[in-house]
Scaffold this active site. Sequence first.
Site, short mmCIF file in Angstrom:
data_model
loop_
_atom_site.label_atom_id
_atom_site.label_comp_id
_atom_site.label_asym_id
_atom_site.label_seq_id
_atom_site.Cartn_x
_atom_site.Cartn_y
_atom_site.Cartn_z
N LYS A 190 0.88 -1.18 0.00
CA LYS A 190 0.00 0.00 0.00
C LYS A 190 0.91 1.22 0.00
O LYS A 190 1.41 1.65 1.03
CB LYS A 190 -0.86 -0.02 1.27
N GLU A 266 10.13 1.61 10.33
CA GLU A 266 11.14 2.64 10.09
C GLU A 266 10.40 3.96 10.12
O GLU A 266 9.65 4.29 9.20
CB GLU A 266 11.83 2.39 8.75
N CYS A 300 14.02 10.86 5.93
CA CYS A 300 13.94 10.62 7.38
C CYS A 300 15.30 10.80 8.04
O CYS A 300 15.37 11.03 9.24
CB CYS A 300 13.41 9.22 7.62
N GLU A 402 9.95 16.64 14.59
CA GLU A 402 10.36 16.45 13.19
C GLU A 402 9.55 17.40 12.30
O GLU A 402 8.32 17.40 12.33
CB GLU A 402 10.09 15.00 12.77
P1 NAD Z 1 2.56 8.63 6.96
O1 NAD Z 1 2.79 7.88 8.22
O2 NAD Z 1 1.57 9.72 6.96
O3 NAD Z 1 2.07 7.63 5.81
C1 NAD Z 1 2.82 6.50 5.45
C2 NAD Z 1 1.90 5.45 4.91
O4 NAD Z 1 1.02 5.00 5.95
C3 NAD Z 1 1.01 5.93 3.77
O5 NAD Z 1 0.92 4.90 2.82
C4 NAD Z 1 -0.33 6.13 4.47
O6 NAD Z 1 -1.43 6.02 3.62
C5 NAD Z 1 -0.31 5.01 5.49
N1 NAD Z 1 -1.18 5.20 6.65
C6 NAD Z 1 -1.52 6.36 7.25
N2 NAD Z 1 -2.34 6.10 8.31
C7 NAD Z 1 -2.51 4.77 8.37
C8 NAD Z 1 -3.23 3.89 9.24
N3 NAD Z 1 -3.95 4.35 10.26
N4 NAD Z 1 -3.16 2.56 9.00
C9 NAD Z 1 -2.43 2.07 7.98
N5 NAD Z 1 -1.74 2.85 7.12
C10 NAD Z 1 -1.77 4.18 7.32
O7 NAD Z 1 3.99 9.11 6.49
P2 NAD Z 1 4.32 10.07 5.28
O8 NAD Z 1 3.83 11.43 5.64
O9 NAD Z 1 3.88 9.42 4.03
O10 NAD Z 1 5.94 10.07 5.29
C11 NAD Z 1 6.70 10.95 6.05
C12 NAD Z 1 7.14 10.30 7.34
O11 NAD Z 1 7.81 9.07 7.08
C13 NAD Z 1 8.12 11.13 8.13
O12 NAD Z 1 7.81 11.08 9.49
C14 NAD Z 1 9.45 10.41 7.89
O13 NAD Z 1 10.42 10.61 8.88
C15 NAD Z 1 9.02 9.00 7.82
N6 NAD Z 1 10.01 8.18 7.12
C16 NAD Z 1 10.81 7.33 7.82
C17 NAD Z 1 11.76 6.56 7.17
C18 NAD Z 1 12.70 5.62 7.91
O14 NAD Z 1 13.33 4.80 7.24
N7 NAD Z 1 12.82 5.71 9.21
C19 NAD Z 1 11.88 6.64 5.80
C20 NAD Z 1 11.05 7.52 5.12
C21 NAD Z 1 10.10 8.28 5.78
C1 6OH Z 2 14.15 7.88 4.67
O1 6OH Z 2 13.54 8.79 4.17
C2 6OH Z 2 15.21 7.19 4.01
C3 6OH Z 2 15.34 5.87 4.19
C4 6OH Z 2 16.35 5.18 3.51
C5 6OH Z 2 16.39 3.85 3.45
O2 6OH Z 2 15.46 3.07 3.97
C6 6OH Z 2 17.48 3.18 2.80
O3 6OH Z 2 17.44 1.94 2.74
O4 6OH Z 2 18.41 3.82 2.32
#
Ligand code: NAD
Ligand code: 6OH
Length: 498
Positions: A190, A266, A300, A402
Amino acid sequence: MGCRAVLLLAPEDKLKLLHSYIDGTFVAGRSEFPDINPADGSVAAMVTEAGPEMVDDAVTAARRALAGPWRRTGVRERAALLYRIAECIESRFEQFVAAEVTDTGKPVALASRLDVPRAAANFRVFADLIKTAGLEAFHTETADGRQALNYAVRNPIGVVGIITPWNLPLLLLTWKVAPALACGNTVVVKPSEETPATATLLAETMRDAGIPSGVFNLVHGFGERSAGEALASHPDVNAVTFTGESRTGAAIMRACAPHVRPVSFELGGKNAAIVFADCDFEPTVTGMADAVFLNTGQVCLCAERVYVERPIFDRFVDALKKKAEQLRPGWPADDTTTLGPLISATHRDKVMSYYRLAREEGATIVTGGGVPEFDDARRNGFYVQPTILTGMAESARCAQEEIFGPVCHVAPFDSEEEAITLANDTKYGLAASVWTSNLGRAHRVAQQMRAGITWVNCWFLRDLRTPFGGMGLSGIGREGGMHSLNFYSELNNVCIRI
Ligand code: NAD
Ligand code: 6OH
């Protein structure tokens, strides 16, 4: 089978319609929502939303495929299929780049150098790894003087639900799909509702590469009360792997709890960078500009808290300011563009609200703080200025929460101990970076970072075999290399009396 170029995208005069992919077929959903191009706010495509019944169909197809020919595919055959997927991605390189750029507004140059090559690399790395991964074996002496042989076998965990965000859509999706398939699972993915295009192309690529029907399924839609929630709470999913916001992680964990199902998370970060006065100044400034502004700060791993040793503080802030002001927000296809827009109007509102809050919290805006001006359709896009803040208290919300935009707070420090304390003063724990030419200090400080990944004199330099993930609000578990294989499989220890 060859890598056929199937036409996902309708001719330019018609609006593209992106569907879910279930059991080897594209299926229309219950309603349509727009896929917005963040560079100019235009509608790039329409997406059909999968409701709970379609998610159920996808999970059912995935479960059925687990028991089909896929179950009998050996490691060598699966690895060959993963290599094939990588080749098919490369054969559609331009199409993937175009789709990723339209969805995210990121510069073509960035998608071409980072997102799409990494997608292919993700499949190759896990193909290599699954072919060579061994498991433990123990000869056991028993009390009666005889022996036993213990050895572990790796089995698929089953149907894996994969939920991913919008910032590096293809990279992060394939980072999970590749090891899940390598281990013999079937998946229901998804992607973010903001970035549906490359996931849809990936579905076509799976078909081209000869992945059997039902092994890779894709459901489009939103999170809460939509496809995301339906997938996370589906009783027949065996594991959920998620990348996204910490708060969403908590909601998914609640959905998984009744089923006692493993999760890999993550999540977000409020990552620190520590710059010592003995750093190699110019490369450090260049590296920091990347760490703060790459992908418009929507990684992230980006550094939002930069701590600089006092003797070089003013000079460093000044040099970073110059880098920020050299960034060129612009059309993604323009070679001179080095800064894309944020993903959406909502996200821009969020980032702008932090820019305002920073002022209220006493920050000095060294540069930025607003929205760039354009005299064309980019006015309708979601651009913000790269921004550097100084002078805030460590307790300020802008220094703790963040923001996920092209922004950092820079603060001075006076000793190694102070820098470590400041860097670790966060509920997150994803990434850190340390910039110094003192080798002993580099190891000493890096090892004390409360983070899943610490870079020294570099940032976002990835070896895909290494553990990747975070602690605290930044996640649960590690993926990467064997860590991924272990999450995406169940080990069965066989004990034989000899
Ligand atoms: P988000 O959590 O809003 O959404 C991520 C996904 O989760 C989307 O597909 C969304 O539709 C789904 N989702 C939302 N609510 C849900 C629920 N209740 N149940 C199931 N699925 C649900 O995140 P975003 O805004 O798309 O991305 C930005 C965030 O992601 C930032 O906080 C960033 O730090 C984090 N991020 C972390 C990493 C990592 O590797 N640690 C990597 C990339 C992004
Ligand atoms: C977050 O936005 C970046 C994540 C990066 C990875 O998960 C990766 O494997 O490099």
